[in-house]
Scaffold this motif. Sequence first.
Motif, PDB file in Angstrom:
ATOM      1  N   VAL A 121       1.294  -0.694  -0.477  1.00  8.75           N
ATOM      2  CA  VAL A 121       0.182   0.059  -0.364  1.00  8.75           C
ATOM      3  C   VAL A 121       0.837   1.084  -0.179  1.00  8.75           C
ATOM      4  N   LEU A 122       1.735   1.307   1.006  1.00  6.31           N
ATOM      5  CA  LEU A 122       2.513   2.671   0.635  1.00  6.31           C
ATOM      6  C   LEU A 122       3.350   2.335  -0.826  1.00  6.31           C
ATOM      7  N   VAL A 123       3.683   1.488  -0.924  1.00  3.60           N
ATOM      8  CA  VAL A 123       4.332   1.280  -2.903  1.00  3.60           C
ATOM      9  C   VAL A 123       3.380   2.650  -3.528  1.00  3.60           C
ATOM     10  N   LEU A 124       2.166   2.059  -3.383  1.00  4.29           N
ATOM     11  CA  LEU A 124       1.189   1.931  -4.683  1.00  4.29           C
ATOM     12  C   LEU A 124       0.523   4.208  -4.258  1.00  4.29           C
ATOM     13  N   ILE A 125       0.382   4.285  -3.005  1.00  2.00           N
ATOM     14  CA  ILE A 125       0.920   5.399  -2.795  1.00  2.00           C
ATOM     15  C   ILE A 125       1.746   6.578  -3.468  1.00  2.00           C
ATOM     16  N   ALA A 126       2.845   5.800  -2.835  1.00  2.00           N
ATOM     17  CA  ALA A 126       4.631   6.639  -3.489  1.00  2.00           C
ATOM     18  C   ALA A 126       3.950   6.360  -5.364  1.00  2.00           C
ATOM     19  N   VAL A 127       3.624   5.920  -5.611  1.00  2.00           N
ATOM     20  CA  VAL A 127       3.388   5.621  -7.419  1.00  2.00           C
ATOM     21  C   VAL A 127       2.432   6.406  -8.084  1.00  2.00           C
ATOM     22  N   VAL A 128       0.875   6.473  -7.217  1.00  2.00           N
ATOM     23  CA  VAL A 128      -0.114   7.421  -7.145  1.00  2.00           C
ATOM     24  C   VAL A 128       0.123   9.171  -6.705  1.00  2.00           C
ATOM     25  N   SER A 129       0.581   9.366  -5.950  1.00  2.00           N
ATOM     26  CA  SER A 129       1.847  10.449  -5.535  1.00  2.00           C
ATOM     27  C   SER A 129       2.665  10.834  -6.893  1.00  2.00           C
ATOM     28  N   LEU A 130       3.917  10.612  -7.160  1.00  2.00           N
ATOM     29  CA  LEU A 130       4.423  11.034  -8.054  1.00  2.00           C
ATOM     30  C   LEU A 130       4.302  11.162  -9.311  1.00  2.00           C
ATOM     31  N   SER A 131       3.208   9.912  -9.736  1.00  2.00           N
ATOM     32  CA  SER A 131       2.288   9.769 -11.114  1.00  2.00           C
ATOM     33  C   SER A 131       1.518  11.332 -11.463  1.00  2.00           C
ATOM     34  N   LYS A 132       0.950  12.130 -10.279  1.00  2.00           N
ATOM     35  CA  LYS A 132       0.760  13.385 -10.141  1.00  2.00           C
ATOM     36  C   LYS A 132       1.114  14.262 -10.869  1.00  2.00           C
ATOM     37  N   SER A 133       2.072  14.361 -10.536  1.00  2.00           N
ATOM     38  CA  SER A 133       3.812  15.914 -11.200  1.00  2.00           C
ATOM     39  C   SER A 133       4.058  15.247 -12.368  1.00  2.00           C
ATOM     40  N   LEU A 134       3.538  13.629 -12.868  1.00  2.00           N
ATOM     41  CA  LEU A 134       3.957  13.620 -14.275  1.00  2.00           C
ATOM     42  C   LEU A 134       2.788  14.474 -15.391  1.00  2.00           C
ATOM     43  N   LYS A 135       4.109  14.971 -16.553  1.00  2.00           N
ATOM     44  CA  LYS A 135       2.713  15.397 -17.904  1.00  2.00           C
ATOM     45  C   LYS A 135       2.233  14.778 -18.282  1.00  2.00           C
ATOM     46  N   LYS A 136       0.550  14.842 -18.326  1.00  2.00           N
ATOM     47  CA  LYS A 136      -0.268  14.338 -18.420  1.00  2.00           C
ATOM     48  C   LYS A 136      -0.069  14.864 -20.393  1.00  2.00           C
ATOM     49  N   SER A 137       0.491  13.448 -20.948  1.00  2.00           N
ATOM     50  CA  SER A 137       0.422  13.391 -22.491  1.00  2.00           C
ATOM     51  C   SER A 137       0.681  12.196 -23.075  1.00  2.00           C
ATOM     52  N   TYR A 138      -0.123  11.859 -24.756  1.00  2.00           N
ATOM     53  CA  TYR A 138       0.170  10.569 -24.707  1.00  2.00           C
ATOM     54  C   TYR A 138       1.532  10.028 -25.081  1.00  2.00           C
ATOM     55  N   ALA A 139       2.836  10.221 -24.964  1.00  2.00           N
ATOM     56  CA  ALA A 139       4.032  10.396 -24.892  1.00  2.00           C
ATOM     57  C   ALA A 139       3.884   9.311 -23.844  1.00  2.00           C
ATOM     58  N   ASN A 140       3.522  10.244 -22.773  1.00  2.00           N
ATOM     59  CA  ASN A 140       4.204   9.276 -21.320  1.00  2.00           C
ATOM     60  C   ASN A 140       3.166   8.567 -20.851  1.00  2.00           C
ATOM     61  N   LEU A 141       1.692   8.833 -21.212  1.00  2.00           N
ATOM     62  CA  LEU A 141       1.296   7.049 -21.339  1.00  2.00           C
ATOM     63  C   LEU A 141       2.372   5.855 -22.199  1.00  2.00           C
ATOM     64  N   ILE A 142       1.847   6.321 -23.277  1.00  2.00           N
ATOM     65  CA  ILE A 142       2.335   5.479 -23.959  1.00  2.00           C
ATOM     66  C   ILE A 142       3.534   4.131 -23.560  1.00  2.00           C
ATOM     67  N   VAL A 143       4.482   5.379 -23.206  1.00  2.00           N
ATOM     68  CA  VAL A 143       6.118   4.837 -22.150  1.00  2.00           C
ATOM     69  C   VAL A 143       5.662   4.225 -20.949  1.00  2.00           C
ATOM     70  N   THR A 144       5.124   4.348 -19.758  1.00  2.00           N
ATOM     71  CA  THR A 144       4.515   4.150 -18.375  1.00  2.00           C
ATOM     72  C   THR A 144       3.684   2.951 -19.366  1.00  2.00           C
ATOM     73  N   LEU A 145       3.052   2.895 -20.074  1.00  2.00           N
ATOM     74  CA  LEU A 145       1.823   1.506 -20.273  1.00  2.00           C
ATOM     75  C   LEU A 145       3.049   0.492 -21.160  1.00  2.00           C
ATOM     76  N   VAL A 146       4.027   0.628 -21.903  1.00  2.00           N
ATOM     77  CA  VAL A 146       4.609   0.090 -22.587  1.00  2.00           C
ATOM     78  C   VAL A 146       5.884  -0.524 -21.291  1.00  2.00           C
TER      79      VAL A 146
END
Length: 178
Positions: A121-146
């Motif tokens: 759960v603590l790791v999930l909180i870190a992922v969610v928190s860090l993802s909030k500051s990530l610029k929302k773009s298709y390129a970032n989404l694709i890199v994340t999914l890949v």
Amino acid sequence: MQRILIMFWTFFKIGSFTFGGGYAMIPLIETEVVSKKKWLSKEDFLDIVVISQTFPGALAVNCSIFIGYRIGGLIGAIIGLLGVVLPSFFIILCISIFFMRFREYYYVNLIFKGISAAVPVLVLIAVVSLSKSLKKSYANLIVTLVSVASILFFKVSPVIVILLSALYGVIFLGKKVK
């Protein structure tokens, strides 16, 4: 000097009360250095986390060194390192002395099971928190999914994923910064 001592105490508390390694510490470090103490901006903190992941060693240790350096130079880096490492050192020293004597106790086993259940759960909180500051773009989404698919389904080493993502950033995203 007072700021460095406050930083030591901050990292000492984080190192004392966080189980599960560096990723479990990220939300606590962020809360302390970004939200409460305002030593870093959210973007600077994210940069430090990313850089810390690319260096060998424990994530929390690397973060404490970089943050300490930003706050107090070389002395700050050393104090930050000591702050996050000393609690684990003392805890492991005490456990090694007493653990074998108490390992078979029912409640000791329950304590460790409870702690290990909270770590994801603590790791999930870190992922969610860090993802909030990530610029929302298709390129970032694709890199994340890949990246996620490569690690989960194709068993690609996270080190390879990080290096390829860094290479992608240099080649394709570097042109946008200029």
